[in-house]
Design a protein around this motif. Structure first.
Motif, short mmCIF file in Angstrom:
data_model
loop_
_atom_site.label_atom_id
_atom_site.label_comp_id
_atom_site.label_asym_id
_atom_site.label_seq_id
_atom_site.Cartn_x
_atom_site.Cartn_y
_atom_site.Cartn_z
N LEU A 1 0.81 -1.40 0.21
CA LEU A 1 0.12 -0.08 -0.25
C LEU A 1 0.86 1.24 -0.13
CD1 LEU A 1 -2.83 1.96 0.25
CD2 LEU A 1 -2.71 1.47 2.48
N LEU B 1 1.01 4.45 0.97
CA LEU B 1 0.64 5.21 2.23
C LEU B 1 0.41 6.98 1.75
CD1 LEU B 1 2.17 3.88 5.36
CD2 LEU B 1 -0.20 3.12 4.44
N ASN C 1 7.27 -0.91 2.45
CA ASN C 1 6.29 -2.25 3.07
C ASN C 1 6.05 -3.19 2.01
OD1 ASN C 1 5.27 0.50 3.64
ND2 ASN C 1 4.06 1.07 2.57
N SER D 1 3.96 -7.35 2.54
CA SER D 1 2.84 -8.02 2.79
C SER D 1 2.71 -9.43 2.01
CB SER D 1 1.31 -6.80 2.41
OG SER D 1 0.08 -7.71 2.23
N GLY E 1 1.21 -8.35 5.90
CA GLY E 1 -0.11 -7.42 5.63
C GLY E 1 -0.28 -9.14 5.93
N HIS F 1 -3.69 -2.12 14.19
CA HIS F 1 -3.43 -2.83 12.73
C HIS F 1 -2.52 -3.03 12.09
CE1 HIS F 1 -5.93 0.63 14.15
NE2 HIS F 1 -7.13 -0.10 13.00
N LYS G 1 -1.68 -0.73 6.41
CA LYS G 1 -2.75 0.10 6.81
C LYS G 1 -2.74 2.26 7.16
CE LYS G 1 -5.43 -3.39 5.93
NZ LYS G 1 -5.95 -3.63 4.66
N ARG G 2 -1.58 1.61 8.39
CA ARG G 2 -1.97 3.14 8.78
C ARG G 2 -0.04 3.00 8.79
NH1 ARG G 2 -5.76 3.81 13.32
NH2 ARG G 2 -7.06 3.45 11.64
#
Length: 352
Positions: A20, A22, A42, A44, A157, A229, A233-234
């Motif tokens: 993702l 961000l 990132n 996942s 992720g 989370h 996601k953040r």
């Protein structure tokens, strides 16, 4: 048992493709830099690797050094003398600020997580040496040391078997990077993305490597998900207490094994990624670098550096350059002369 290299490669490739973004704006907006810049590491994947090797816990407070009791003195890191950090005087055998580090970042099992794993080793090392020469030429007053900055625990992720949203790399990958580093006399950094885990869980298994004189540590608040989370996601966070734990862990290793000072890299591109930075402890056996880890056009990167590195001084400063993400907005990547125009001049440079 260890995951096979092919399975790890597939997992990390999936992670890179599905990551993702961000922050993805190319527009410059005063006071909103953090919403336009993102770290590019990132990950996942629906996997979790567990190393069978472990390490002993080094969580106790480090043994006292008489020098630690001397009140901090203003130590001018930058020759202009305007940006002053109160801290202990560096030891004679400390790398910083006598040398500038120029590092390549990534993971050997992924071509999408950074330049370290993108190119064949010989080509990658030759390119790194070429960058190091550029930096040495741009600032002849500061010799350059090359470095390999390896992600050894990657955020995920999916929760994995441990439920921690992190993937531990096999130690054989670290061994391979140590061999590469030796061939060019480079320093090595082991980078940790804890996910829903903690530094207290992730650092002890790496102790056998962190005991080596040329191996240092990087910790990434972006993927420390205290909120619960999933990573991506953040943006996550570390407090000064987390950074102090890492510093104490390394300090114990330095003092127990009579090692030269260790470097500790802390990634940052938003204010909330590091809380209570004024409470970060300093000592002569650890050299802490607050590292501007955001991507985007040069104007945004400069703003982020001023907002979250310059305005909250800790000790030393770093700056990250992305071969691909920094040029997404149609602007060229910053040259060494551009980065050296920042104040204070970053002493740690990382390429992804």
């Amino acid at each position: 048992m260890h995951l096979k290299k092919r399975n790890l490669t597939n997992a990390l490739l999936l992670a890179s493709l599905s990551s993702l973004t961000l922050f993805n704006s190319c527009e410059s907006s005063s006071g909103k830099t953090s919403s336009a810049i993102s770290s590019g590491a990132n990950a996942s994947a629906n996997a979790d690797a567990k190393n069978l090797k472990g390490g002993t816990s080094t969580s106790a407070q480090p043994a006292e050094d008489p020098e630690d009791k001397i009140p901090y003195q203003p130590i001018t890191i930058d020759t202009a003398g305007k940006w002053v950090v109160k801290g202990p005087k560096p030891k004679e055998n400390a790398i910083l600020p006598n040398y500038r580090i120029v590092a390549y970042y990534g993971n050997l099992y992924s071509k999408k997580m950074g330049i370290l794993g993108e190119l064949p080793p010989k080509e990658m090392l030759a390119k790194l040496n070429g960058e190091a020469k550029k930096w040495a030429a741009a600032d002849p007053s500061t010799p350059v040391k090359p470095a390999l900055h390896l992600i050894v625990v990657t955020a995920q992720g999916q929760p994995g078997k441990a439920g921690k949203y992190r993937l531990r790399m096999p130690f054989k990958m670290i061994d391979s990077v140590l061999v590469m580093a030796k061939s060019i006399n480079a320093e090595v950094f082991l980078d940790v993305q804890v996910g829903l885990g903690t530094l207290q869980e992730e650092l002890p298994p790496l102790e056998q490597y962190l005991k080596l004189p040329n191996v240092h540590l990087g910790i990434d608040p972006e993927f420390s998900m205290k909120s619960g989370h999933a990573p991506g996601k953040r943006i996550g966070t570390f407090d000064a207490a987390d950074i102090n734990y890492a510093s104490d862990f390394l300090t114990n290793l330095v003092r127990t094994n009579n090692l030269p000072p260790k470097m500790l890299i802390v990634h940052r591109f938003t204010r909330k990624m590091v809380t209570n930075s004024q409470n970060i402890k300093l000592n002569r056996d650890i050299q802490i670098v607050m590292h501007m880890d955001g991507w985007g056009p040069a104007t945004l990167k400069r703003d982020t550096y001023r907002s979250y590195i310059y305005k909250e001084p800790v000790q030393y400063t770093g700056f990250k350059l992305f071969y691909k993400n920094d040029i997404k907005c149609g602007k060229p990547i910053m040259e060494p002369s551009d980065v050296l125009a920042l104040y204070p001049k970053p002493i740690y440079i990382q390429y992804q």
